[in-house]
Design an enzyme around this catalytic site. Structure first.
Site, PDB file in Angstrom:
ATOM      1  N   ASP A   1     -33.062  14.142  34.930  1.00  0.00           N
ATOM      2  CA  ASP A   1     -33.389  12.734  34.439  1.00  0.00           C
ATOM      3  C   ASP A   1     -31.954  12.304  33.845  1.00  0.00           C
ATOM      4  OD1 ASP A   1     -34.781  10.430  33.812  1.00  0.00           O
ATOM      5  OD2 ASP A   1     -36.216  11.534  32.853  1.00  0.00           O
TER       6      ASP A   1
ATOM      7  N   ASP B   1     -41.174   4.642  36.258  1.00  0.00           N
ATOM      8  CA  ASP B   1     -41.997   4.973  35.086  1.00  0.00           C
ATOM      9  C   ASP B   1     -43.343   4.025  35.148  1.00  0.00           C
ATOM     10  OD1 ASP B   1     -40.600   6.859  34.074  1.00  0.00           O
ATOM     11  OD2 ASP B   1     -39.533   5.869  32.670  1.00  0.00           O
TER      12      ASP B   1
END
Ligand code: GLA
Length: 706
Positions: A459, A529
């Protein structure tokens, strides 16, 4: 011939269906001649422009130069701007020589052309490289800028390539923009005189703008019409400009962003620019996407896993957030295994003092309050349950509240006498520093050596700010964003060699760092997301314009209203790429678990069609109430179609579904339709489908009848 040199000064690059040509124009200037449908006769290649009568311009401004430099009367955007050792800023790149050879990419030998340009006075040489991917109808271009002298040359701009679409037509530009949780929005606009720029200045590809474009005459469709397209193979600051000149040329430049960039070009230390992949098709936007998909599946995605099916994963993030521990993860893993999940991924929260996003990044040791005996008990349990184990990391970041930052405050980007901007309470490590590069590699390498980890979600949750790099001389400090990405790629290459069985997923707050560069090192991508299954239809459609379904990870979660979205709808929305589950399975009822298990079983049956077949966008969610995507095997004998109805409005809930990618001469059986129908009919009149209700979905199976 794939690459030919005609009359000693004209180079022709042929793929199966396209031709790209350039040659010498006036004053030894390398001039673009043609890019479009394949030409059967070389006499069809347009001649370069030779004269232009107006005292305000000359050929340096008017000609379509293959690699324009800042010189003379060039008033347009150029690929190369340099400050030479005596202060001159005029760079002339004349043709010098060329070579044609092969480059081995995977098992394929691909033809490669290199054309060398040289400044007649200064020690500056540029090699223009062209690789031809014949069967994919794509070419790859990049440049190598070389200082052959002994004094530093300062580059202010160093793009990968300039290219042009045929003059005399109107052009529509399609781009992709977005934001966090709203990635991959398609935009279309007609180009008018002036300049349109898309770019990222954030240190990564970005959620906001995407290094891809398509150009058409304003009337191309999914299945028809000319489309020129291209994508950059780069994960850092990038820029593309589309310049509509007063003479109706469309000059496109792509490459490293010149924002906050200079490059101190040292003798014999070339700057190799990122590649740009270019393609043309006369079969619409759908074929443009499929050409890119095939290319990625065969030649971009890391070799060890490119031909393997992606596993169905479970990810803990939306279920437990930072509150991970042995008990709740074990319980999630048991449920995940019981419904058929193949890979269990523990997300953020397992390390250091990571109880919220305010602390812990940088401290990559297991939090023993959460996992008293380390990660092994959980990993062993996951393995006993028959699943692989995966872990989330964010190695390029640090929280100021961490042992790492306390020990190495000098590792983060910073300018003297300035506060460093924090976002999500974190700072960016400067990966251009050798010691940071080492730390990041060893941190991940150690984790992979120590534990039986088969998957890493990597990430990156903060854009770079205050990009100071005080360790190097001033003339090199603005190279930092490029070194950063080159080092990131080096780390991935080394990790892939030392841990060939590990699958990597790229993530940056969802889709903030996805591009053909990072996909050369990572196997799949977390694209947003936003896991609302309806919003996802749009995001996934945008993504599919560039990237293959296998790389697109989609989770079934609890996001959105359960009264609106059935589990079936959630699953169908997520089955269109690599399926994942992110719902809190600890809250699922027995009935929900049973439904989930049924869909996962179904997904496993059709997974090869989705991940390895060909994707056809039948109805866009942007176009109306119904959307549909079809996946067919390459033999065109078997496929599936996912259909989604937003809301029922009589009589629009009965609609025609026009199929694609079938064999016109064959007959097909479509589940839920009693009549057998020919491919020809299905691809012209289509079939009438009825769906009732709000947020309804259907999965049709398409089977060719022997
Ligand atoms: C990012 C990712 C999420 C999750 C969180 C963890 O936002 O996109 O999927 O991993 O970080 O902090």
């Amino acid at each position: 011939m794939t690459i030919e040199c005609l009359d000693e000064c004209k180079w022709v690059l042929n793929t199966q269906k396209t031709t790209y040509a350039f040659g010498l124009g006036v004053d030894e200037m390398l001039t673009h001649l043609y890019w479009g449908p394949r030409l059967s006769f070389s006499s069809d290649i347009p001649e370069p422009l030779r004269t232009f009568h107006a005292s305000f311009n000359n050929m340096r401004d008017m000609a379509n130069l293959e690699y324009p430099s800042q010189s003379g009367m060039a008033y347009h955007e150029v690929c190369l701007k340099a400050r030479l050792h005596d202060g001159s800023r005029d760079v002339i790149l004349n043709y010098d020589s060329y070579s044609i050879g092969d480059v081995e990419i995977r098992e394929e030998k691909c033809p490669k052309l290199t054309v060398i340009l040289k400044d007649p006075h200064y020690s500056l040489t540029v090699h223009l490289h062209y690789i031809v991917y014949e069967k994919y109808d794509l070419i790859e271009r990049y440049s190598e800028i070389i200082n052959t002298g002994s004094e530093l040359i300062q580059l202010d701009q160093a793009f990968s390539a300039a290219f042009y679409v045929p003059e005399g037509f109107p052009y529509r530009l399609t781009t992709i923009s977005g934001g966090w949780a709203a990635e991959y929005t398609l935009n279309q606009e007609m180009l008018v005189p002036g300049k349109k720029v898309i770019e990222s200045r954030r240190g990564a590809t970005s959620h906001n703008s995407h290094p891809w474009f398509a150009l058409d005459h304003g009337n191309s469709q999914e299945c028809s019409g000319d489309v020129w397209f291209g994508a950059l193979r780069w994960s850092g600051n990038w820029k593309m400009s589309f310049e509509h000149t007063p003479r109706n040329q469309i000059r496109i430049l792509a490459g490293l962003n010149n924002y906050d960039f200079t490059w101190g070009l040292l003798p014999k230390n070339p700057l190799i620019t990122p590649s740009v992949i270019l393609g043309f098709t006369s079969q619409g936007f759908g074929q443009a996407s499929r050409n890119l998909h095939h290319f990625q599946e065969d030649l971009i995605l890391p070799k060890k896993h490119n031909k393997k099916l992606r596993k169905i994963l479970y990810n803990s993030w939306e279920a437990t957030y930072f509150d991970v521990n042995l008990e709740n993860q074990t319980s999630l893993a048991e449920k995940a295994a019981s419904i058929g999940v193949e890979l269990f991924v523990m997300d953020d929260g397992w390390f250091g003092q990571r109880n919220t996003d305010m602390a812990g990044l940088g401290d990559w040791y297991v939090n023993t309050q959460k996992f008293p005996e380390g990660l092994d008990p959980l990993i062993n349990k996951v393995n006993e349950l028959g699943m692989d184990f995966g872990l989330w990391v964010e190695p390029e970041m640090v929280n100021p509240d961490s042992d790492l930052y306390r020990a190495h405050p000098e590792w983060v980007f910073q300018f003297p006498n300035r506060e460093i901007t924090r976002a999500r309470h974190q700072l960016n490590l400067n990966l251009a520093k050798p010691e940071v590069k080492d730390f990041v590699f060893h941190m991940v390498d150690d984790l992979l050596n120590k534990y039986n980890i088969k998957f890493i979600k990597w990430d990156w949750n903060k854009s770079i700010s205050e990009p100071g790099w005080p360790d190097v001389p001033k003339e090199h400090q603005q190279e930092v964003m490029v070194h950063y990405i080159k080092n990131l790629y080096d780390i991935f290459s080394k990790l892939r060699v030392s841990h060939p069985n590990v699958v990597f997923e790229t993530c940056s707050g969802g889709g903030g760092r996805i591009d053909m560069g990072i996909l050369s090192f990572t196997d799949q991508a977390w694209i947003s997301d936003n896991t609302n299954p309806y919003d996802r239809l749009f995001i996934q459609e945008g993504y599919s314009h560039i990237y293959c379904p296998k790389s697109m990870v989609c989770w079934v979660t609890d996001a959105g209203d359960d009264n609106l979205f059935s589990l079936k709808y959630r699953f169908y929305s997520s089955m269109m790429g690599t399926l994942g589950i992110g719902a809190n399975l600890n809250n699922y009822t027995e009935k929900q678990l049973k439904i989930a298990k049924k869909h996962i079983k179904r997904y496993k049956e059709i997974r090869p069609l989705i991940q390895e077949g060909e994707m056809y966008r039948l109805l866009s969610p942007r176009a109306g109430n119904v959307s549909a995507v079809q996946y067919m095997n390459v033999e065109k004998t078997e496929g599936v179609v996912f259909i989604f109805l937003q809301s029922s409005k009589f009589p629009e809930n009965r609609f025609r579904l026009i199929f694609q990618g079938l064999n016109p001469e064959s007959q097909y059986k479509i589940s839920k339709i009693s009549q057998k129908l020919s491919g020809r009919l299905l691809m012209s009149l289509g079939a009438l489908i009825t769906l009732d209700g709000h947020f309804k979905s259907e999965l049709l199976k398409v089977t060719q009848i022997e």
